[in-house]
Design a protein around this motif. Structure first.
Motif, PDB file in Angstrom:
ATOM      1  N   ARG A  54       1.988  -7.903  13.789  1.00 51.02           N
ATOM      2  CA  ARG A  54       1.057  -8.721  12.805  1.00 51.02           C
ATOM      3  C   ARG A  54       0.807  -7.454  11.792  1.00 51.02           C
ATOM      4  O   ARG A  54      -0.217  -6.221  12.555  1.00 51.02           O
ATOM      5  CB  ARG A  54       0.286  -9.329  14.082  1.00 51.02           C
ATOM      6  N   GLN A  55       0.034  -7.611  10.954  1.00 50.58           N
ATOM      7  CA  GLN A  55      -0.385  -7.334   9.828  1.00 50.58           C
ATOM      8  C   GLN A  55      -1.134  -8.065   8.765  1.00 50.58           C
ATOM      9  O   GLN A  55      -0.954  -9.067   8.716  1.00 50.58           O
ATOM     10  CB  GLN A  55       0.348  -6.999   8.901  1.00 50.58           C
ATOM     11  N   LYS A  56      -2.979  -7.359   8.495  1.00 53.99           N
ATOM     12  CA  LYS A  56      -3.509  -8.185   7.943  1.00 53.99           C
ATOM     13  C   LYS A  56      -3.502  -6.890   6.241  1.00 53.99           C
ATOM     14  O   LYS A  56      -4.050  -5.794   6.465  1.00 53.99           O
ATOM     15  CB  LYS A  56      -4.438  -8.061   8.442  1.00 53.99           C
ATOM     16  N   THR A 100      -6.796 -15.894   5.490  1.00 47.89           N
ATOM     17  CA  THR A 100      -8.112 -15.967   5.925  1.00 47.89           C
ATOM     18  C   THR A 100      -9.182 -16.132   5.862  1.00 47.89           C
ATOM     19  O   THR A 100     -10.298 -16.683   6.951  1.00 47.89           O
ATOM     20  CB  THR A 100      -8.071 -14.233   6.554  1.00 47.89           C
ATOM     21  N   PRO A 142      -6.688 -13.004   0.858  1.00 49.22           N
ATOM     22  CA  PRO A 142      -6.413 -12.056   2.172  1.00 49.22           C
ATOM     23  C   PRO A 142      -5.354 -12.857   3.447  1.00 49.22           C
ATOM     24  O   PRO A 142      -5.447 -14.344   3.539  1.00 49.22           O
ATOM     25  CB  PRO A 142      -7.687 -12.270   2.647  1.00 49.22           C
ATOM     26  N   VAL A 144      -2.617 -12.492   6.663  1.00 51.80           N
ATOM     27  CA  VAL A 144      -2.513 -11.824   8.317  1.00 51.80           C
ATOM     28  C   VAL A 144      -0.866 -12.484   7.740  1.00 51.80           C
ATOM     29  O   VAL A 144      -0.399 -14.017   8.017  1.00 51.80           O
ATOM     30  CB  VAL A 144      -2.812 -12.592   9.409  1.00 51.80           C
ATOM     31  N   GLU A 146       2.349 -12.857  10.124  1.00 52.38           N
ATOM     32  CA  GLU A 146       3.060 -12.347  11.625  1.00 52.38           C
ATOM     33  C   GLU A 146       4.958 -12.953  11.619  1.00 52.38           C
ATOM     34  O   GLU A 146       5.326 -13.737  10.997  1.00 52.38           O
ATOM     35  CB  GLU A 146       1.916 -13.534  12.630  1.00 52.38           C
TER      36      GLU A 146
END
Length: 166
Positions: A54-56, A100, A142, A144, A146
């Motif tokens: 997971r990266q944001k 997000t 923005p 996230v 996965e």
């Protein structure tokens, strides 16, 4: 009251209105279900893929001027395909990108490298994927990301048991 009938050992109720039961049977048949629900309960469970990474950060829209030009993987960029660029993920990785700030998400396949420059930008999205996320006006959102699947050595996506090969 709608007439129903008990179906299978799990006590699933089917509506027995004329024509409706036929539709249920067709749907169940297309899912590969047999007459008994108890024999194949997994078909009726919600399928959730395990998240492997997971990266944001921020997603960016690819420019349409790149259409037809080769990506880092060698395939031509198609703005209508659900593809994306990431700096490090292997080509062929399957990634879910979720906003997000809004309840929107899309699943894409990694086929290029980028984005470069701003470290907060973590993924470049094709026009089709960006439109699905509602980011075609601003071009940035923005998100996230996965990772759902990594590519197998033969080029087809697979779900690894211990994460990616490093």
């Amino acid at each position: 009251m709608v007439p129903t009938r008990k179906f299978g050992a799990l006590g699933v109720r089917l509506i027995t209105l004329p024509g409706f039961r036929c539709c249920i049977s067709l749907v169940m048949g297309s899912l590969g279900c047999s007459q008994s629900v108890a024999e194949r309960p997994a078909v009726f469970q919600a399928s959730r893929r395990p998240v492997l990474l997971r990266q944001k950060g921020q997603a960016v829209l690819y420019g349409d001027s790149l259409a037809g030009k080769p990506t880092a993987s060698g395939e031509p960029y198609n703005p209508r395909a659900f593809t994306a660029a990431h700096r490090t993920l292997p080509f062929g990785s399957v990634v879910r990108v979720s906003r997000t700030d809004e309840p929107l998400s899309v699943t894409v396949r990694i086929n290029d490298r980028g984005p470069f420059g701003d470290p907060h930008r973590i993924i470049d999205l094709s026009r089709a994927a960006a439109e699905r996320l509602g980011m075609q006006k601003r071009g940035i959102a923005p998100v996230v990301i996965e990772v759902l699947e990594y590519p197998s050595p033969r080029g087809r996506a697979r779900k690894p048991s211990n994460g990616p090969d490093t």
